[in-house]
Every structure is written in structure tokens, then in C-alpha cells.
Design an enzyme around this catalytic site. Structure first.
Site, short mmCIF file in Angstrom:
data_model
loop_
_atom_site.label_atom_id
_atom_site.label_comp_id
_atom_site.label_asym_id
_atom_site.label_seq_id
_atom_site.Cartn_x
_atom_site.Cartn_y
_atom_site.Cartn_z
N ASN A 242 0.85 -1.20 0.00
CA ASN A 242 0.00 0.00 0.00
C ASN A 242 0.88 1.24 0.00
O ASN A 242 2.01 1.21 0.49
CB ASN A 242 -0.83 0.05 1.29
CG ASN A 242 -2.11 -0.76 1.17
OD1 ASN A 242 -2.60 -1.01 0.08
ND2 ASN A 242 -2.66 -1.15 2.30
N ALA B 244 -6.23 -11.04 1.78
CA ALA B 244 -6.32 -12.25 2.59
C ALA B 244 -6.13 -11.87 4.05
O ALA B 244 -5.65 -10.78 4.35
CB ALA B 244 -5.23 -13.23 2.16
N LYS C 114 -5.70 3.98 -6.19
CA LYS C 114 -5.63 3.08 -5.02
C LYS C 114 -5.16 3.86 -3.78
O LYS C 114 -5.68 3.68 -2.68
CB LYS C 114 -4.69 1.90 -5.34
CG LYS C 114 -4.43 0.93 -4.19
CD LYS C 114 -5.55 -0.05 -4.03
CE LYS C 114 -5.47 -1.08 -2.92
NZ LYS C 114 -4.41 -1.17 -2.02
N ASN D 175 -7.20 4.24 -0.32
CA ASN D 175 -6.61 3.91 0.98
C ASN D 175 -6.59 5.12 1.92
O ASN D 175 -6.75 4.98 3.13
CB ASN D 175 -5.17 3.40 0.81
CG ASN D 175 -5.11 1.96 0.31
OD1 ASN D 175 -4.42 1.65 -0.63
ND2 ASN D 175 -5.87 1.08 0.93
N ASN E 52 -8.58 3.72 5.03
CA ASN E 52 -7.69 3.23 6.08
C ASN E 52 -7.72 4.06 7.36
O ASN E 52 -7.99 3.52 8.45
CB ASN E 52 -6.27 3.06 5.54
CG ASN E 52 -6.20 1.94 4.51
OD1 ASN E 52 -7.19 1.65 3.84
ND2 ASN E 52 -5.06 1.30 4.35
N ASN F 263 -14.76 -1.95 6.98
CA ASN F 263 -14.86 -1.06 5.81
C ASN F 263 -16.32 -0.71 5.49
O ASN F 263 -16.64 0.42 5.14
CB ASN F 263 -14.22 -1.70 4.58
CG ASN F 263 -12.72 -1.90 4.77
OD1 ASN F 263 -12.15 -1.47 5.77
ND2 ASN F 263 -12.08 -2.56 3.82
N ASN G 289 -14.34 -6.56 5.67
CA ASN G 289 -12.88 -6.49 5.90
C ASN G 289 -12.53 -5.50 6.99
O ASN G 289 -13.15 -4.46 7.12
CB ASN G 289 -12.18 -5.96 4.64
CG ASN G 289 -11.74 -7.04 3.71
OD1 ASN G 289 -12.37 -8.08 3.65
ND2 ASN G 289 -10.68 -6.78 2.98
N SER H 277 -6.17 -2.67 6.50
CA SER H 277 -4.81 -2.99 6.97
C SER H 277 -4.37 -2.01 8.06
O SER H 277 -3.67 -2.39 8.99
CB SER H 277 -3.84 -2.97 5.80
OG SER H 277 -3.90 -1.74 5.14
N GLU I 134 1.03 2.56 7.82
CA GLU I 134 1.65 3.06 6.58
C GLU I 134 1.21 4.50 6.28
O GLU I 134 1.28 4.94 5.14
CB GLU I 134 1.29 2.12 5.42
CG GLU I 134 1.90 0.73 5.60
CD GLU I 134 1.47 -0.26 4.52
OE1 GLU I 134 2.31 -0.71 3.75
OE2 GLU I 134 0.27 -0.59 4.49
#
Ligand code: KPL
Length: 299
Positions: free
Chosen positions: A101, A127, A180, A184, A188, A198, A247, A250, A262
């Protein structure tokens, strides 16, 4: 120039959820990847992957260096990439494929003087670990691969395309990466700060913030030469929240596992670009600083 499959040796650095999922896909395509882990002596990594309702066992050799590897998939956290790659002895002929990411690592690696070809990806295959050695694929996404300076796919691309579901070469990876990155930058930090899945971002209480944040991110992208319309971004965020409704993002996982996030490579990347262009982006700045403050405990 073609490269025979026999002369391709695939390495994966970062045996987390995405790295292990991609490793399992390479094994399924008989490409025999190896994990690279300089911190541990050579061993085999054994794990089970549940894909489309079927469980399969994998046993992948792990070596301490990149000797013999011709294509290296980098599935580390963005903030680990430059330090870990700089600590390895990388042959000049190695192809490096960044799968993480955020943005900013390509420039860091070029700044370190790496001469290898560095490819970029935008990946939405997802995953999660159900337990230490049991992985479940949670999203059948897409992997876009490209190079910032060349529009020609490398000779090994056909193997990757065969192994990874929905794997596509693009001669405009920058566009995919920014989209993307912006998705994010919305999902995120909001899911991490509000400790929600989410899908919960689809509720009314978040819409005004999400829409205003999309306008800010779109201005920064357009200022950076990328065509990213705010309405298109809002729709993409909604679509991803639907597709990945259950989900845990991350960044939320980083929060709950007491790991550094991140943020520097996501909202921080936007914040730096906005500052350089004197674009005022208060919502992105607030989210960035709030997560950065929390990250100080995990440096
Ligand atoms: O990439 C993701 C992440 O969690 O980092 C999204 C697209 C938000 C899916 O969870």
C-alpha cells in the site's frame, strides 16, 4: 527477448497475508517461489490457504538472501521496504516488484542508488490470517503491474499473468496507483480511528467527511498531473466499501496489532504533495497528524 520459465526464479520478501497469498498462487502455477528472510536461518514455511471454499497446504522454502532469484516480489510494509532492500546484496539483473500500500518507496529506492528494474503494482487481492498458519483469501481482486518509465512488459510477465488471478499489465501504472492511494487515504485512517469494518463507512454519519476528503485528494492528484475526479473517487470508495464490507482495513489491523501504520506513505504522501503545491487540505492533514501521533509509540 523471451525468458524461459526455467530461468525465472521467483522470490517473495514479506510472508504476511498478501505475500503468502501470492506465493500460494505461484505454487499453483508451478512457479516454485522462495521466501526471503534474512533474519532467520533457512527453513520451510508451512501454511494452509483457503481459497474459494477449498483448503490447500503449502510448504515453501525460505532462504536468507536473494541468491539465484530473478524476480523479487516485495510484500513488506511500505516503511520497511528501503531499509530491508538496502540490507540485501541485490544482483543488478534482479527485477524488483513492489506490492504494498502507499507510494514513495520507488523514489526512496532510486535515491539509494538501486540500479535494478523496479516495477510497481496496484493490488486488491486480499487475505487474512485466521490463525498463525492458516490464511483465508478475503477478496478476489486485481493486480495491475507497470513501470514508471517503460510501457513494455518484462519477459517474465506472462508467467505472473498466468499465476495471479486478474493480473494485467498497464502502461499507465501511475493512474492506478493514485486511485488506489486515494481509496486507501479515505478508508484506512477512517476505519482505524473509528475502529470499524470497511462497510460501516457506508453509513450516513461518514458521508460528509468522505465526500469532502475526496475533493481534497482529487485536487492534490490533479495538481500532480493525475486525472482523478472527486466524484469518480467517491464512487470508487463506495464500491470498495461494499466489496470489502466485512474487511478490517490494513491500518485498523496495524492499530489492533500494535504495529506502525503506513500513514506516511498514504495520507502523508498526499500531505507532502499538497504542501509543495500550497493546496489547503485540512481533512487529510487532520487524519494524517492524528495517525502519525499514534504511530510515535511504534517507531
Ligand atoms: O487496501 C485496503 C487496505 O485495507 O489496506 C483496502 C482497499 C482498504 C481494503 O481493506
Amino acid at each position: 527477448m523471451t525468458q524461459s520459465v526455467e530461468s525465472q526464479n521467483w522470490g517473495i520478501i514479506g510472508a504476511g497475508a498478501v505475500g503468502s497469498l501470492l506465493a500460494s498462487m505461484l505454487v499453483d502455477a508451478q512457479l516454485i517461489p522462495r521466501f526471503i528472510d534474512a533474519r532467520r536461518s533457512a527453513h520451510r514455511r508451512n501454511f494452509v490457504v483457503e481459497k474459494s471454499g477449498r483448503s490447500q497446504r503449502y510448504s515453501i522454502e525460505t532462504q536468507t538472501n536473494v541468491e539465484g532469484i530473478s524476480v523479487l516480489l516485495v510484500c513488506l510494509k511500505a516503511w520497511q521496504v528501503s531499509t530491508i532492500l538496502a540490507s540485501l546484496d541485490l544482483p543488478k539483473s534482479l527485477s524488483i516488484v513492489l506490492v504494498h500500500n502507499g507510494m514513495g518507496t520507488y523514489d526512496q529506492l532510486k535515491g539509494l542508488g538501486l540500479e535494478q528494474a523496479i516495477y510497481l503494482t496496484s493490488n486488491t487481492h486480499a487475505a487474512r490470517w485466521k490463525s498463525a498458519n492458516s490464511l483465508q483469501q478475503t477478496g478476489h481482486g486485481q493486480l495491475w503491474l507497470g513501470h514508471p518509465l517503460t510501457s513494455t512488459a518484462p519477459p517474465w510477465f506472462s508467467s505472473l499473468e498466468f499465476a495471479i488471478e486478474n493480473c494485467t499489465w498497464t502502461d499507465d501504472i501511475s493512474q492506478k496507483l493514485w486511485l488506489k492511494l486515494a481509496i486507501n487515504a479515505v478508508i484506512n485512517p477512517l476505519t482505524a480511528i473509528n475502529d470499524c469494518d470497511n462497510g460501516q463507512l457506508l453509513s450516513d454519519q461518514y458521508q460528509a467527511t468522505i465526500n469532502a476528503l475526496c475533493v481534497e485528494l482529487s485536487k492534490i492528484a490533479i495538481g500532480s498531473g493525475v486525472d482523478l475526479d472527486a466524484k469518480v473517487l467517491q464512487q470508487n470508495v463506495r464500491d470498495i466499501c461494499h466489496i470489502t464490507a466485512l474487511n478490517s482495513s490494513s491500518m485498523r489491523e496495524d492499530f489492533s496489532n500494535a504495529r506502525r501504520s503506513e500513514i506516511d506513505y498514504i495520507n502523508g504522501y498526499f500531505d507532502k504533495a499538497a504542501t509543495e503545491m500550497s493546496i489547503d487540505c485540512p481533512i487529510n492533514r487532520t487524519l494524517y497528524l492524528s495517525v502519525l501521533e499514534r504511530d510515535k509509540n511504534y517507531a
